[in-house]
Design an enzyme around this catalytic site. Structure first.
Site, PDB file in Angstrom:
ATOM      1  N   LYS A  35       0.603  -1.155  -0.257  1.00 35.44           N
ATOM      2  CA  LYS A  35       0.492   0.061   0.030  1.00 35.44           C
ATOM      3  C   LYS A  35       0.730   1.910  -0.117  1.00 35.44           C
ATOM      4  O   LYS A  35       0.514   2.033  -0.575  1.00 35.44           O
ATOM      5  CB  LYS A  35      -1.088   0.026   0.957  1.00 35.44           C
ATOM      6  N   THR A  36       2.173   1.329   1.076  1.00 33.00           N
ATOM      7  CA  THR A  36       3.042   2.646   0.561  1.00 33.00           C
ATOM      8  C   THR A  36       3.873   2.943  -1.061  1.00 33.00           C
ATOM      9  O   THR A  36       3.705   4.239  -1.004  1.00 33.00           O
ATOM     10  CB  THR A  36       3.743   2.104   1.552  1.00 33.00           C
ATOM     11  N   ASP A 221      -3.601   7.561   4.196  1.00 37.23           N
ATOM     12  CA  ASP A 221      -3.636   6.470   4.723  1.00 37.23           C
ATOM     13  C   ASP A 221      -3.920   5.624   5.964  1.00 37.23           C
ATOM     14  O   ASP A 221      -4.162   6.496   6.204  1.00 37.23           O
ATOM     15  CB  ASP A 221      -2.334   6.052   4.423  1.00 37.23           C
ATOM     16  N   GLU A 222      -4.036   4.301   5.987  1.00 37.74           N
ATOM     17  CA  GLU A 222      -4.725   3.701   6.779  1.00 37.74           C
ATOM     18  C   GLU A 222      -6.274   4.318   7.408  1.00 37.74           C
ATOM     19  O   GLU A 222      -6.337   4.653   8.005  1.00 37.74           O
ATOM     20  CB  GLU A 222      -4.211   3.723   8.182  1.00 37.74           C
ATOM     21  N   GLN A 252      -8.792  -5.139   9.397  1.00 35.34           N
ATOM     22  CA  GLN A 252      -7.703  -4.773   9.870  1.00 35.34           C
ATOM     23  C   GLN A 252      -7.773  -3.411  10.925  1.00 35.34           C
ATOM     24  O   GLN A 252      -7.209  -2.617  11.220  1.00 35.34           O
ATOM     25  CB  GLN A 252      -5.998  -4.189   9.360  1.00 35.34           C
ATOM     26  N   ARG A 601       1.159 -11.548  10.014  1.00 34.40           N
ATOM     27  CA  ARG A 601       2.504 -10.615  10.449  1.00 34.40           C
ATOM     28  C   ARG A 601       3.408 -11.166  10.391  1.00 34.40           C
ATOM     29  O   ARG A 601       4.581 -10.870  10.154  1.00 34.40           O
ATOM     30  CB  ARG A 601       2.515 -10.526  12.109  1.00 34.40           C
TER      31      ARG A 601
END
Length: 710
Positions: A35-36, A221-222, A252, A601
């Protein structure tokens, strides 16, 4: 301009997101899907295709670390500086607006930011001023209420309690008095930064028009973590013509307890109709087997937009399930697996639902001399010695900062007791003054005893002398002077060698941070004021990462955004995970998302662990395996049998017969050596024995510890 280099290295979904041409875009970015990278390439695409200029782009993140990473990647990708771009956290950008438009926001130019502790102290003073019982109206409870109201965009005057609702009416009164206090003393708290910035744009049509015209492209973002006021602020800045490009993952969303609203993401297609939704489902982090388990689990959530992670990499090893005898056996199993693992310890994480679970893992790791770190300790700007020095600096530049005044008036001790401080508070309340002004008033009217008056006068003179000396000193030199001349060093030297050394190292680092801040400051603002704001903002968020090669222990909420080669997800039992509170409050889907975060993770190796019994709330409870394990098809999991674990641990295939111990018995342990039994509880294999060894006291499970009578 040829922009093919921007998209050639992207997968089809990433490319679709970066080149999206609808006014609004929602990117559903699965864990580990890049995503970044998409955000950075989107900004570069807008710039290099001429759709936007740098000053027209606003990119919003949730952490300073993410903002810095985005800026660094942009510089590399564009091969040029990113001047003009606004990239930062919600609070950082809102603070920037307030500094630029302090008059319109009805703030003093040098307004200060209260951190969490300072806000708590201020609320305590407000509660006292209203003559309320602090046991009933606790400062922490009030703080939570006030911050929740601000996160929802509500002022005290906006609350409409019914006449019968005496609790809410009193809370409204406290909130209103606190607002007056902040206005009078020229301070704002962390939650106020966003609310004030929102009101600044909402209530000033000229500024609203300016920023809506300026920021043609807003990237977030997020997005699943945004709260009510953040969402309202974004919508206001976007206006009718701004283009929103938001990236998030409803699977998430795990922070509802601190105000995050998953509905902001879920309702985005409805709130911004002319949109397109792009799903990033290719995962570049985890093996196929780990992703299969994650997909199977999260599919049980009904309120999701839906996506399925996949990888073109290998399936990898199975996802293992370990059923432990009790929490000590669970910790012993995890420690043994880590000890046998061939890799860097910093690539191993032990994840758990509650922080209290860490103790047994710490014991097991220490027994095997495996270094570990509890992730999420005190951050740099939250450490007491750092806050003390910064409080001096705040009071020196702004005498009416009550929180700073109260923190350091008797730090170090200078003979100003609580009774004297309370008399200053009382005068401040009665006269409507700051604590500094109230102390001046009492000095002039001889309101102190001779001894107290002398001490308060000396304190004020110290602050005034600092203020005079600092007029021509650089920021770091001011900090050095405070450290050297405030008397703090003498106090720290009395705390013992290791503790004082730790404090001095932190203070040295504070001076270095100030120097680095001065060197990088470019906006022309007063460096002291901006550095103090920077420190307050840093204290409000973020996690520092250790460079030491050690096992990482953390709660699942802290694990979001991180990744490890080997992950142990522990305590998967009904009532613990999912937590009993989630079952009572109807937030099971968020608990499942939290488990999904934990699973994703892991890069290579994942263990799901649970115990047959666990010591909780003063007694041993027998546990049922978490539904989160049962919701995963059995063919996706490989169970590690309890019997084989005991064979590995103790060299035989059955649990050792338990010996009966008495207080005073001398015993021997293969790791801790010789010791004496202090007490015991329970019976049979579940008996716990408290033993004093040369290295300290330890509780051990009699049936598992391998103790021998001497």
């Amino acid at each position: 301009m040829d922009v093919s280099h921007l998209i050639n290295a992207l997968n089809p979904a990433q490319r679709a997101a970066v080149t999206a041409d609808k006014p609004h875009t929602l990117v559903l970015a699965g864990a580990g899907s890049g995503k970044t990278r998409v955000l950075v390439h989107r900004i570069a695409w807008l710039l290099l295709t001429g759709q936007s200029h740098p000053h027209q782009i606003l990119a919003v993140t949730f952490t300073n670390k993410a903002a810095k990473e985005m800026q660094a990647r942009l510089v590399t990708l564009l091969a040029q500086p990113t001047q003009g771009l606004w990239v930062g956290t919600f609070h950082g950008i809102a603070h920037r607006l307030l500094r630029m438009h302090w008059r319109e926001a009805n703030l003093p130019q040098n307004f200060q930011i209260l951190d969490n502790d300072d806000q708590l102290r201020a609320l305590k003073r407000v509660i006292q001023s209203l003559q309320l019982d602090e046991k009933k109206w606790t400062p922490k409870q009030v703080q939570s209420f006030v911050n929740k109201c601000k996160d929802q965009g509500s002022r005290a005057q906006n609350l409409q309690p019914e006449s019968r609702d005496m609790w809410l009416r009193q809370m409204q009164s406290i909130y209103h008095t606190y607002e007056e206090y902040c206005q009078r003393t020229g301070v704002i708290d962390f939650a106020e930064i966003l609310l004030k910035a929102y009101e600044l744009i909402r209530d000033n049509q000229e500024l609203q028009a300016h920023y809506q015209q300026r920021f043609t492209d807003i990237l977030v973002d997020e997005f699943q973590d945004t709260n009510s006021i953040q969402y309202q602020w974004l919508c206001l800045l976007a206006g009718k013509h701004g283009r929103l490009f938001v990236v998030g993952d409803d699977d998430q969303s795990i922070y509802s307890w601190r105000g995050a609203q998953i509905e902001n993401l879920q309702n985005f297609p409805r709130d911004f109709p002319d949109n397109q939704v792009v799903k990033l489902e290719q995962n570049y982090r985890s093996t196929g087997n780990i992703l299969a388990v994650a997909n199977a689990l999260i599919a049980h959530n009904k309120t999701r937009l839906g996506k399925e992670l996949w990888t073109d990499g290998a399936d990898g090893e199975p996802v293992f399930v370990y059923k432990a005898y009790d929490e000590h056996n669970e910790a012993r199993f995890v420690a043994e697996k880590i000890q046998a693992w061939d890799g860097n310890l910093q690539e191993v994480a032990i994840l758990y639902r509650t922080s209290a679970q860490s103790r047994v893992f710490e014991d097991a790791l220490m027994t095997r001399q495996l270094p570990y770190r509890i992730y999420g300790g005190l951050r740099f700007y939250e450490r007491a010695e750092v806050k003390d020095v910064l409080a001096y600096l705040r009071l020196i530049i702004h005498h009416h900062d009550d929180s700073a005044f109260e923190r350091i008036i008797n730090t170090p001790a200078r003979g100003i007791g609580e009774k004297t401080v309370e008399s200053i508070r009382a005068a401040a309340r009665a006269k409507g003054l700051s604590l500094w002004q109230a102390s001046e008033y009492l000095l002039n009217s001889q309101g102190f005893t001779k001894r107290s008056g002398t001490a308060v006068f000396a304190f004020q003179q110290l602050i005034l002398e600092f203020a005079e000396q600092f007029q021509n000193l650089a920021l770091h030199a001011q900090i050095d002077a405070i450290i050297k001349n405030s008397g703090l060093c003498e106090v720290y030297l009395k705390e013992g060698k290791e503790e004082s050394q730790r404090r001095f190292e932190n203070l040295d680092e504070l001076s270095i941070a100030a120097q680095e801040f001065e060197a990088s400051a470019k906006d022309g603002n007063d460096p002291v004021t901006t550095f103090l704001a920077h420190a307050a903002l840093e204290a409000g968020e973020g996690q520092s990462k250790s460079v030491e090669n050690c096992v990482q222990l953390m709660t699942l909420h802290l694990a979001k955004g991180l990744e490890f080669n080997q992950v142990f997800l522990c305590g998967l039992e009904e009532g613990l995970f999912p937590h009993e509170n989630s079952l009572k409050e109807g937030s099971l889907e968020e608990e499942r998302r939290l488990c999904y975060v934990g699973i994703t993770r892991a890069r290579q190796s994942l263990y799901l662990c649970h115990s047959e019994s666990r010591y909780r709330y003063g007694q041993r409870d027998f546990s049922n395996m978490s539904r989160f394990i049962q919701e995963v098809p059995a063919e996706l999991l490989e169970e590690i049998r309890l019997r084989s674990s005991y064979h590995n641990a103790f060299g035989n295939s059955t649990i050792p017969a338990c010996t009966v111990y008495n207080v005073g018995d001398e015993v021997k342990h293969q790791v801790f050596g010789q010791g004496v039994v202090l007490e015991y509880e329970g019976q049979g294999d579940y008996m716990r024995v408290h033993v004093l060894f040369s290295e300290g006291k330890r509780w051990l499970i009699a049936g598992l510890a391998g103790l021998e009578r001497v």
